[in-house]
Design an enzyme around this catalytic site. Structure first.
Site, PDB file in Angstrom:
ATOM      1  CB  SER A  63      10.618 -17.154  -0.500  1.00  0.00           C
ATOM      2  OG  SER A  63      10.332 -17.588   0.755  1.00  0.00           O
ATOM      3  CG  ASP A  86       6.673 -22.177   5.289  1.00  0.00           C
ATOM      4  OD1 ASP A  86       7.327 -22.854   4.477  1.00  0.00           O
ATOM      5  OD2 ASP A  86       7.141 -21.194   5.889  1.00  0.00           O
ATOM      6  CD  GLU A 153       2.956 -22.090   8.651  1.00  0.00           C
ATOM      7  OE1 GLU A 153       3.990 -22.636   9.030  1.00  0.00           O
ATOM      8  OE2 GLU A 153       2.880 -20.880   8.362  1.00  0.00           O
ATOM      9  CD  GLU A 168       8.986 -10.818  15.918  1.00  0.00           C
ATOM     10  OE1 GLU A 168       9.939 -11.434  16.390  1.00  0.00           O
ATOM     11  OE2 GLU A 168       8.422 -11.165  14.848  1.00  0.00           O
TER      12      GLU A 168
END
Ligand code: GTP
Ligand code: MG
Length: 217
Positions: A63, A86, A153, A168
């Site tokens: 990622s 992050d 974060e 969501e």
């Protein structure tokens, strides 16, 4: 390039990546300890904790790589540290909106934390209805021969905001960013309902507190 040299380079990269991820894990552990201390203090002394629960995660190397490519960044460890803020993430869930600002203030008062950025998506929600308070902080991590500043974060939100954001996120992921217009509208409505619930629960909580106060509890 000789194969021995390449193997040496790969070993060096593996060492750097292991060290980088270790630093982020340690930084997260430090913040989680801070939150746990606050939680214990509140539970022991005030019989109430503004913190419901916490969840931490470290971004996977895949990622991180995907984000580096998406942001068109060159693939070096210093670029990762400077640009991907992050890698270490902590989500704190609170019961009521004022608890969020309480937790934020308590963290800001801790002078070993350096607050880099605050984004208040509660005061100014995102157009899709997303609400949360985001903080980027630098935490010092003490290693055997150096002190490293590591960015974490922190997302602070109510249970209702968290409920909405996780749904969501799932929908966004399922439709791979092309969510039907109607669904977007319904999601936005749901975000407003979640916010109304937060306000209503906050009012109830205050009323109950006042009654308790009058009864001298
Ligand atoms: P990146 O998007 O991570 O590059 O950073 P940014 O500068 O846009 O940061 P921002 O503070 O806007 O968002 C950081 C994180 O908050 C995301 O990785 C998500 O975890 C969360 N987040 C932000 N917006 C949304 C949203 O609309 N829906 C959901 N479910 N989560 C969001
Ligand atoms: Mg974003």
């Amino acid at each position: 390039m000789g194969s021995e040299l390449r193997i040496e380079q790969l070993k060096q990269m593996k060492y750097e990546l292991t060290k980088l991820l270790l630093l982020y894990r340690c930084a997260l552990d430090e913040i989680e300890t801070k939150i746990n201390i606050l939680k214990q203090e509140f539970q022991a002394l005030h019989d109430y904790s503004p913190i419901e629960h916490t969840k931490s995660r470290i971004k996977t190397p895949e990622s991180i790589l995907e984000k580096m490519i998406r942001k068109n960044l060159d693939l070096s460890f210093s670029t990762i540290k400077e640009n991907i803020k992050d890698i270490a993430g902590l989500r704190i869930t609170c019961s009521f909106i004022p608890d969020i600002y309480n937790v934020q203030e308590m963290l800001m008062k801790q002078n070993d934390l350096e607050v880099l950025e605050i984004k208040d998506y509660i005061e100014s929600p995102k157009p899709n209805g997303y609400r949360s308070l985001h903080m980027l902080v630098n935490v010092p991590v003490f290693m055997s021969d150096s002190v490293e500043k590591v960015c974490v974060e922190i997302q602070i939100r109510t249970i209702a905001m968290d409920f909405w954001a996780s749904l969501e996120h799932k929908i966004f992921y399922k439709y791979r960013q092309t969510v039907p217009e109607q669904l977007l509208k319904e999601l936005k409505n749901a975000a407003e309902s979640a916010h109304s619930l937060d306000l209503q629960m906050g009012d109830l909580h205050r009323e109950i507190d006042e009654i308790k106060h009058m009864q001298g509890e």
